[in-house]
Design an enzyme around this catalytic site. Sequence first.
Site, PDB file in Angstrom:
ATOM      1  N   GLU A 223     -13.950  -4.774   0.366  1.00  0.00           N
ATOM      2  CA  GLU A 223     -12.687  -5.513   0.361  1.00  0.00           C
ATOM      3  C   GLU A 223     -11.863  -5.153  -0.866  1.00  0.00           C
ATOM      4  O   GLU A 223     -10.637  -5.133  -0.805  1.00  0.00           O
ATOM      5  CB  GLU A 223     -12.944  -7.025   0.417  1.00  0.00           C
ATOM      6  CG  GLU A 223     -13.663  -7.488   1.683  1.00  0.00           C
ATOM      7  CD  GLU A 223     -13.007  -7.003   2.977  1.00  0.00           C
ATOM      8  OE1 GLU A 223     -11.775  -6.784   2.985  1.00  0.00           O
ATOM      9  OE2 GLU A 223     -13.721  -6.819   3.982  1.00  0.00           O
TER      10      GLU A 223
ATOM     11  N   HIS B 116      -9.786  -2.144  -0.115  1.00  0.00           N
ATOM     12  CA  HIS B 116      -8.541  -2.525   0.568  1.00  0.00           C
ATOM     13  C   HIS B 116      -7.526  -3.055  -0.448  1.00  0.00           C
ATOM     14  O   HIS B 116      -6.331  -2.745  -0.382  1.00  0.00           O
ATOM     15  CB  HIS B 116      -8.801  -3.639   1.584  1.00  0.00           C
ATOM     16  CG  HIS B 116      -9.443  -3.192   2.865  1.00  0.00           C
ATOM     17  ND1 HIS B 116      -8.946  -2.155   3.628  1.00  0.00           N
ATOM     18  CD2 HIS B 116     -10.521  -3.670   3.534  1.00  0.00           C
ATOM     19  CE1 HIS B 116      -9.706  -2.022   4.715  1.00  0.00           C
ATOM     20  NE2 HIS B 116     -10.671  -2.910   4.676  1.00  0.00           N
TER      21      HIS B 116
ATOM     22  N   HIS C 143      -5.850  -0.356  -2.306  1.00  0.00           N
ATOM     23  CA  HIS C 143      -4.890   0.331  -1.426  1.00  0.00           C
ATOM     24  C   HIS C 143      -3.537  -0.389  -1.486  1.00  0.00           C
ATOM     25  O   HIS C 143      -2.481   0.240  -1.444  1.00  0.00           O
ATOM     26  CB  HIS C 143      -5.449   0.323   0.000  1.00  0.00           C
ATOM     27  CG  HIS C 143      -4.831   1.310   0.935  1.00  0.00           C
ATOM     28  ND1 HIS C 143      -5.071   1.280   2.284  1.00  0.00           N
ATOM     29  CD2 HIS C 143      -3.972   2.349   0.750  1.00  0.00           C
ATOM     30  CE1 HIS C 143      -4.400   2.253   2.884  1.00  0.00           C
ATOM     31  NE2 HIS C 143      -3.725   2.922   1.971  1.00  0.00           N
TER      32      HIS C 143
HETATM   33 ZN   LIG Z   1     -12.228  -3.310   6.052  1.00  0.00          ZN
END
Ligand SMILES: [Zn+2]
Length: 693
Positions: free
Chosen positions: A479, A482, A485
Amino acid sequence: MNRMNAPYPTPDSQNPLLAEWTGPYGLPPFAGATPERLRSAFDAALAAHRAEIDAIAADPAPPSFANTIEALEMSGRALDRVASLFFVLAGADTSDAIEAVERDVSPLLARHSNALYLNRTLFARIADLHARRGALGLSPEQARVLDRYHTRFVRAGAALDQTAQERLAAINERLASLGTQFGQNVLADEKAYALLLDEADLAGLPDFARHAARAAAQERGAPDKFAITLARSSCETFLQFSARRDLREKVFQAWISRGDNGGATDNRAIIAEMVALRAERARLLGFETFADYRLDDQMAKTPAAARNLLDEVWRRARAKAKVEGDALQQLVAEEGGNFALAPWDWRYYAEKRRKAEFDLDEAELKPYFQLDKMIEAAFETARRLFGLTFVPVAVPLYHNDARAWDVKNEAGNHVGLFIGDYFARSSKHSGAWKTSLRDQEKLAGDIRPIVVNVCNFSKPAPGEPALLSFDDARTLFHEFGHALHALLSNVTYPLLAGTAVSSDFVELPSQLYEHWLEVPEILRKYARHYRTGAPMPSALLDRLLATRTFNQGFATVEYTACALIDLEVHGLREPAGLDVGAFERRELERIRMPAEIVMRHRLPHFQHLFSGGGYAAGYYSYMWSEVLDADAFEAFAETGDPFNPAVARRLRDFIFGAGNLRDPAEAYTAFRGRLPTVDALLKKRGLDDAVPA
Ligand SMILES: [Zn+2]
């Protein structure tokens, strides 16, 4: 806040949720976010966005990039704020009142999105710009934004006749309501269940599991009992350790029956209706099946391409799982057991085998995986790869368990705010996810992102440290990938920001990030015993790393079966009247699912597919992305340095910082110099030596 001072409802014009957020770091006014205010803020924000869209469509000036595309990018700001705040709460800190608002607004949001994407006057402007895009003098990013708008409108049905559009709109609204109901049914089944046990029933459970079960019982008002719940961390741990075969079966059956229990929370009729509506929508848009429609705008492009990858992996995974299952059956026999290995036995005997073969068990590992140290490890990795630092800050958030960090770059400048909300509670949906309160962009000024990670780790008893399983630690890194990102996003237009990429590409940053948890120098530094502070002994570390491919046949079968069934159910040409139970049984038989393994997510609680449409015909994405992440990490491995600065720079420029600036295949090629191959994935999962029968 003193509610006594507000004898009558706040008028909408004073609703604090509609204004720009002025909290520290641009945070929203969480304390003012009552369900009533959220509900009325949606009405006002939807109306405001409608007016903006109408004005753009009715602009008498000929269409230009500025008066149409940029104007759209600048519109709907209040709605973005209200919706992002609301969905953070609906996911991580919900209540009956929030759930009621969710049921209320989900069809409104679907209707709103229809009105936008089916607006013919507006689409005429976009189509006109798209037709003469080469002559508009656009930057590459602007050209990409225009192209994405055009694709989105066409895929939503903007080019269809009015009758088809009306049907499409009705389908979308109905799907939105069904999706909300689906997720709420799963949550209801999870909340309704707790297996209350006495001390005498806990045979086999290590201390951390006993503590977690005690805390769960306390939360349910049974302080002298121990509760096993359907939170994955609770029931999976129980299945792994409990020596009581009868209780394991009970918990397992409850776990796989979520959404499949008959009565008001049964999801089977909802699934049948959703699948039929999706197929009808795809046909209206000129595709044979929903899977064809869905994959057309993904990196994979066709269901056949996705299925080819899955089939290759499936054959090897089944072969590997057969070998693993035989070894577990052997173990049952050695213990004098006279039964065939059942799905509720697999995790238990696998744990025993792990212990026997690697002299490694979860209970020995767990003291070394403190939540706070693993958070530090994730931060340290981000510092070494991308130069980021994380400074804890005390700011008001939506729940006391949530924490915030100010993210800074090498120059000490503010990059964004990161919020971590790690512990399970009954007001939280199951699973783990990244979400955002605000995305990065430069169009409306230098807007910095506010990113949230939500997990469901067991909360420790008061005074005890929070300890994770190795899988939990991997989820944390996932996570956080992410989150990076979103945090490192460096684009101008909000449409392209951060994680707004195709869903078979979006798991690349997150799954790639998991690799650094296994880098020995990270483990050596951060995997420290919670009592003594001693680093994990190197023999234990070696054994841990040696188990990386252990039980991967099982894990790959559990996952890949779901991905295959997803493509099948969404590849049906005539799904009307689907009998969900019979379909699932028939398909599992067809792909020759091993009897001892159950799909990781059975259809009645497969939230990726039916709680919203995010992963419908898209669950293969995790495997697709894993091909990418395994191959991408090889780029570091090939240099002999897991933090190689040149590779990290390209990773940031073309993947983590690049949002949706490029087509995913182009972005990957820019990073790696070529497209990926499946070899690194098979090696990573230990399937490269499996011989399919
Ligand atoms: Zn994911």
